[in-house]
Design a protein around this motif. Structure first.
Motif, PDB file in Angstrom:
ATOM      1  N   ILE A   1      21.026  49.000  66.043  1.00 29.85           N
ATOM      2  CA  ILE A   1      22.300  49.694  65.826  1.00 29.85           C
ATOM      3  C   ILE A   1      22.573  49.766  64.330  1.00 29.85           C
ATOM      4  O   ILE A   1      23.058  50.775  63.816  1.00 29.85           O
ATOM      5  CB  ILE A   1      23.445  48.993  66.605  1.00 29.85           C
ATOM      6  N   GLY A   2      22.206  48.693  63.615  1.00 25.90           N
ATOM      7  CA  GLY A   2      22.365  48.723  62.162  1.00 25.90           C
ATOM      8  C   GLY A   2      21.520  49.803  61.543  1.00 25.90           C
ATOM      9  O   GLY A   2      21.990  50.582  60.722  1.00 25.90           O
TER      10      GLY A   2
ATOM     11  N   ILE B   1      22.410  34.463  60.031  1.00 30.19           N
ATOM     12  CA  ILE B   1      21.112  34.472  59.345  1.00 30.19           C
ATOM     13  C   ILE B   1      20.728  35.895  58.955  1.00 30.19           C
ATOM     14  O   ILE B   1      20.349  36.173  57.807  1.00 30.19           O
ATOM     15  CB  ILE B   1      20.023  33.858  60.256  1.00 30.19           C
ATOM     16  N   THR B   2      20.852  36.815  59.904  1.00 29.06           N
ATOM     17  CA  THR B   2      20.448  38.192  59.625  1.00 29.06           C
ATOM     18  C   THR B   2      21.262  38.791  58.494  1.00 29.06           C
ATOM     19  O   THR B   2      20.724  39.392  57.560  1.00 29.06           O
ATOM     20  CB  THR B   2      20.638  39.057  60.887  1.00 29.06           C
ATOM     21  N   VAL B   3      22.585  38.616  58.579  1.00 34.02           N
ATOM     22  CA  VAL B   3      23.452  39.224  57.574  1.00 34.02           C
ATOM     23  C   VAL B   3      23.163  38.630  56.193  1.00 34.02           C
ATOM     24  O   VAL B   3      23.028  39.354  55.205  1.00 34.02           O
ATOM     25  CB  VAL B   3      24.928  39.030  57.975  1.00 34.02           C
TER      26      VAL B   3
ATOM     27  N   PRO C   1      24.009  45.036  57.164  1.00 36.55           N
ATOM     28  CA  PRO C   1      24.781  43.917  57.698  1.00 36.55           C
ATOM     29  C   PRO C   1      26.194  44.312  58.092  1.00 36.55           C
ATOM     30  O   PRO C   1      26.704  43.815  59.110  1.00 36.55           O
ATOM     31  CB  PRO C   1      24.790  42.889  56.562  1.00 36.55           C
ATOM     32  N   ALA C   2      26.809  45.219  57.349  1.00 34.68           N
ATOM     33  CA  ALA C   2      28.153  45.655  57.712  1.00 34.68           C
ATOM     34  C   ALA C   2      28.139  46.298  59.093  1.00 34.68           C
ATOM     35  O   ALA C   2      29.042  46.080  59.907  1.00 34.68           O
ATOM     36  CB  ALA C   2      28.680  46.637  56.670  1.00 34.68           C
TER      37      ALA C   2
ATOM     38  N   ALA D   1      20.380  37.188  55.162  1.00 39.65           N
ATOM     39  CA  ALA D   1      19.060  37.599  54.686  1.00 39.65           C
ATOM     40  C   ALA D   1      19.087  39.039  54.196  1.00 39.65           C
ATOM     41  O   ALA D   1      18.513  39.364  53.152  1.00 39.65           O
ATOM     42  CB  ALA D   1      18.027  37.438  55.802  1.00 39.65           C
ATOM     43  N   LEU D   2      19.788  39.901  54.928  1.00 38.58           N
ATOM     44  CA  LEU D   2      19.867  41.300  54.491  1.00 38.58           C
ATOM     45  C   LEU D   2      20.589  41.414  53.159  1.00 38.58           C
ATOM     46  O   LEU D   2      20.225  42.218  52.309  1.00 38.58           O
ATOM     47  CB  LEU D   2      20.579  42.145  55.547  1.00 38.58           C
ATOM     48  N   ASN D   3      21.619  40.603  52.981  1.00 36.16           N
ATOM     49  CA  ASN D   3      22.337  40.649  51.712  1.00 36.16           C
ATOM     50  C   ASN D   3      21.463  40.188  50.555  1.00 36.16           C
ATOM     51  O   ASN D   3      21.440  40.811  49.501  1.00 36.16           O
ATOM     52  CB  ASN D   3      23.603  39.790  51.786  1.00 36.16           C
ATOM     53  N   PHE D   4      20.745  39.086  50.763  1.00 30.08           N
ATOM     54  CA  PHE D   4      19.852  38.610  49.701  1.00 30.08           C
ATOM     55  C   PHE D   4      18.788  39.663  49.398  1.00 30.08           C
ATOM     56  O   PHE D   4      18.469  39.947  48.235  1.00 30.08           O
ATOM     57  CB  PHE D   4      19.172  37.303  50.111  1.00 30.08           C
ATOM     58  N   LEU D   5      18.253  40.239  50.474  1.00 29.60           N
ATOM     59  CA  LEU D   5      17.227  41.264  50.304  1.00 29.60           C
ATOM     60  C   LEU D   5      17.782  42.445  49.516  1.00 29.60           C
ATOM     61  O   LEU D   5      17.155  42.935  48.569  1.00 29.60           O
ATOM     62  CB  LEU D   5      16.747  41.725  51.681  1.00 29.60           C
TER      63      LEU D   5
END
Lengths: 379, 351
Positions: free
Chosen positions: A178-179, A359-361, A308-309, A363-367
């Motif tokens: 969905i993201g 975790i996903t959010v 992530p949003a 990790a996506l932010n760091f990425l």
């Protein structure tokens, strides 16, 4: 007046080599790999999306499979060593069984770990039949009990005796996709509208910017609630899923459009663009060959930060009960099912999807941070 | 390339471009409704002839409209008013001032530009061969091998190794980048090259090299330069004629020697006085009077002569009456008192 007219040899003396021939992509990659946290996040994100793609294979069971004998079963830890009947210590991947009893006071069924029941576990075992991507029939699972009829609940079971691990794995597919789909829609809208806005300027720009400001000023949650409430209950989960994605991306495109517009505006009059015009290059080619490649890396970075949003949005909508609905399985749906005091008090393992969201959010932010830093390798 | 007879040919030098009453105004917009409340008259009625084979320099302080004029000449900007007659190889004048992008295309290969900033003017994402070869591709070179050999020849001409054509701009120094910019300008055999402050961003030693290179190329390809600069020592070195601009207009236009030896406009004299001279005798002499005040606001031109608020010789007439560019001696000057003033130039010492 005199000017130093020394005709010096400007041809560099070093031998021709591969110096200075690294493409932008290579430079970005070099810079990105210096950002260790982002690199680790890339691995984590890669794993999560792999799980999402191959969820039928990764999950030990189908998400609908239930067993009333194991409702609210606590997670069974994976163990390596056990003592066999002969008293010998043996090596072998296994989980231990449970014996169920009735609590004499509450009449509730409680499970006590029974170390003597050994359930052998193996990788690539045959289990329930499934269709990979809804197409390819198969029955091999990444991990599972050697005997499919035996209980195997690595992350415990929910109130119907469904395997939380399997449900989380299936939820990964919907929540992460969905993201992606939402961001893809935002990307198309954002790049087109932002591009028009920045390239043409004038009243078109003015109009699009005011629309963006209007959309941004509407409080999102009530808007989503209103839109989601309008979805007929009779629609299939797939339709609901698509509509929800679109609702979410309705908001997401605005910031992207602004970013694209800013780039267009600041680069439209850069000397290298003027130079291309003087070279006789057509406007469309200038956009395609000079402007867009320049900010593709920035777009990728901001898209990564937008996913992530989207995931959070889906999770919160579903958690509020206005997003996806069972039987669709997403992290939000799973969290909504865990939305009561009983699961918090007695079955905290039902909150695993929440951990995964975090975790996903993160990790996506760091990425995204790493990509953004690497996006301009020339600085 | 169809080479035009160069300077040493006939006494009436061939006309390459005739600029007549050129105006470039930018609207000033204010408020929510973006109403136009005024105009910045960046270029406000310029007429001049550009002769084939010459180097015409445009000088002036920042904000006097030099760059706008240059951009109008290469038609990055569309002039508000006036005409730019370009005399092509067939010697028929075409007014390119108001042509659209497609109609301009044939002239894009004739009139080229060298940019000021050697960093911003090269797309960092493209290889040297793509940067230099862009115009070649657009103007007919289809074969990649042909393109490569042409780019290699150009790189050799500007003093860079042909092997560098696969590098990206970040691998080059400022001077080398400017050479790439020059190679790009020369890629399609232009006749007129507008060089906008093209050495200002370079070190002095690199400036000299670049200027020498430009002169060599001018001889080799029979180029005409419009050299825009604020650096009078560079201008003196390279140009045949000099046009001095103030507040969007030419105030003096004359041969380089004439201008530097005997300026006729007070503004020219003031500019010349500001040039540092590495000569101890003149340094010990009385300090020249510096220009006071700011350069005239092109959005709000002073009445009469735009220079009168700063001019030490200004009279009532200067305040009231706008001087026109008129011949005085061998120069064109826009000053009411050009004949009476005995202005000090800079004598070019043999030393």
């Amino acid at each position: 007046m005199t000017i130093a007219t020394q005709e010096s040899e400007t041809i560099a003396q070093n031998e021709p080599s591969s110096v200075g021939m690294a493409t932008q992509r290579q430079l970005i990659w070099t810079k990105f790999t210096e950002h260790k946290l982002a690199l680790a996040s890339l691995v984590v994100i890669g794993l999560i999306y792999l799980v999402g793609i191959f969820c039928e294979f990764v999950a030990p069971r189908s998400p609908e499979h239930y067993d009333s004998a194991y409702t609210m079963l606590a997670p069974q830890p994976l163990k390596l060593w056990y003592t066999d009947d002969a008293g010998q210590t043996q090596f072998g991947l296994h989980v231990t069984g449970f014996s169920s009893q009735r609590d004499p006071n509450t009449l509730r069924r409680v499970f006590a770990p029974d170390e003597s029941v050994i359930i052998p576990v193996s990788f690539f075992v045959q289990g329930q039949d499934y269709k990979l991507f809804n197409l390819i029939p198969a029955n091999i699972h990444l991990i599972g009990p050697v005997d499919p009829s035996q209980p195997f609940y690595l992350l415990g079971a929910d109130r119907l005796g469904r395997d939380v691990l399997s449900r989380v794995v299936y939820g990964t597919r919907i929540s992460t996709s969905i993201g992606l789909i939402g961001v893809a829609i935002s990307l198309v809208l954002g790049v087109i509208l932002g591009g028009i806005s920045g390239y043409f300027g004038g009243w078109v720009d003015n109009f699009i910017q005011r629309v963006i400001e209007f959309i941004m000023s509407v409080p999102t949650i009530p808007l989503w609630m209103g839109l989601a409430a309008a979805i007929p209950v009779t629609w299939s989960p797939i339709m609901v899923y698509l509509i929800i994605t679109m609702i979410i991306s309705l908001i997401g495109w605005t910031s992207l459009a602004r970013e694209v517009r800013g780039r267009f505006m600041s680069w439209r009059n850069e000397p290298f663009v003027i130079a291309a015009r003087l070279d006789g290059t057509s406007q469309m080619t200038i956009i395609g060959r000079h402007l867009v490649p320049g900010f593709v890396s920035h777009i990728i970075a901001s898209v990564t930060l937008a996913i992530p949003a989207m995931i959070i949005a889906e999770t919160s909508l579903s958690f509020l009960g206005i997003g996806l609905r069972p039987p669709a399985v997403s992290w939000g749906v799973l969290l909504q099912e865990a939305q009561n005091i009983r699961s918090l008090a007695e079955a905290p393992w039902l909150l695993t999807p929440g951990v995964l969201v975090i975790i996903t959010v993160l990790a996506l932010n760091f990425l995204g941070d790493g990509l953004r830093d690497a996006a301009d390798p020339y600085t | 390339m169809n080479v035009q007879p160069t300077l040493n040919a006939a006494p009436p030098p061939e006309l390459l471009m005739r600029v007549k009453d050129l105006k470039v105004h930018f609207p000033i917009k204010r408020g929510i409704l973006k109403r136009t409340v005024g105009h910045v008259r960046a270029v406000d009625g310029i007429s001049l002839d550009i002769r084939a084979g010459e180097t015409l320099s445009i000088v002036g302080e920042s904000g006097c409209g030099k760059t706008t004029l240059g951009q109008a000449l290469v038609r990055v900007l569309e002039p508000t008013n006036g005409s730019i007659d370009y005399f092509g190889k067939d010697q028929n004048g075409t007014d390119i001032a108001h042509l659209g992008e497609t109609e301009l295309r044939p002239y894009r290969s004739d009139i080229r530009m060298i940019f000021q900033d050697p960093f911003a003017s090269l797309n960092a994402r493209r290889r040297v061969i793509d940067i230099i070869g862009e115009s070649m591709r657009n103007f007919g070179v289809r074969d990649e091998r042909e393109l490569e050999s042409q780019v290699a020849a150009l790189l050799r001409k500007v003093g860079l190794r042909p092997e560098y054509m696969n590098r990206f701009p970040y691998a080059f120094s400022g001077g080398e980048r400017q050479r790439i910019g020059i190679a790009r300008a020369l890629a399609v055999h232009p006749r007129l090259v507008v060089a906008d402050e093209c050495v200002s961003a370079l070190d002095v030693s690199i400036q000299a090299q670049t200027l020498n290179l430009m002169q060599d190329l001018q001889e080799e390809f029979a180029l005409t330069y419009v050299f825009i600069s604020h650096d009078l020592s560079v201008v003196e070195y390279i140009s045949d004629r000099v046009a001095v601009m103030y507040a969007g207009r030419v105030v003096e236009l004359s041969d380089t020697e004439q201008l530097f030896a005997a300026p006729r406009h007070p503004y020219t004299a003031a500019l010349l006085a500001a040039v540092p001279r590495p000569d101890p005798r003149s340094a010990r002499a009385k300090r020249p009077t510096r220009l006071k005040g700011e350069v005239a606001d092109p959005a709000n031109r002073p009445t009469g002569c735009a220079f009168h608020p700063r001019c030490p010789y200004a009279t009532d007439r200067c305040q009231a009456e706008d001087p026109q560019l008129r011949p005085v001696g061998s120069s064109l000057v826009a000053c009411h008192h050009a004949e009476e003033l005995m202005l000090k130039g800079v004598t070019v010492d043999a030393a």
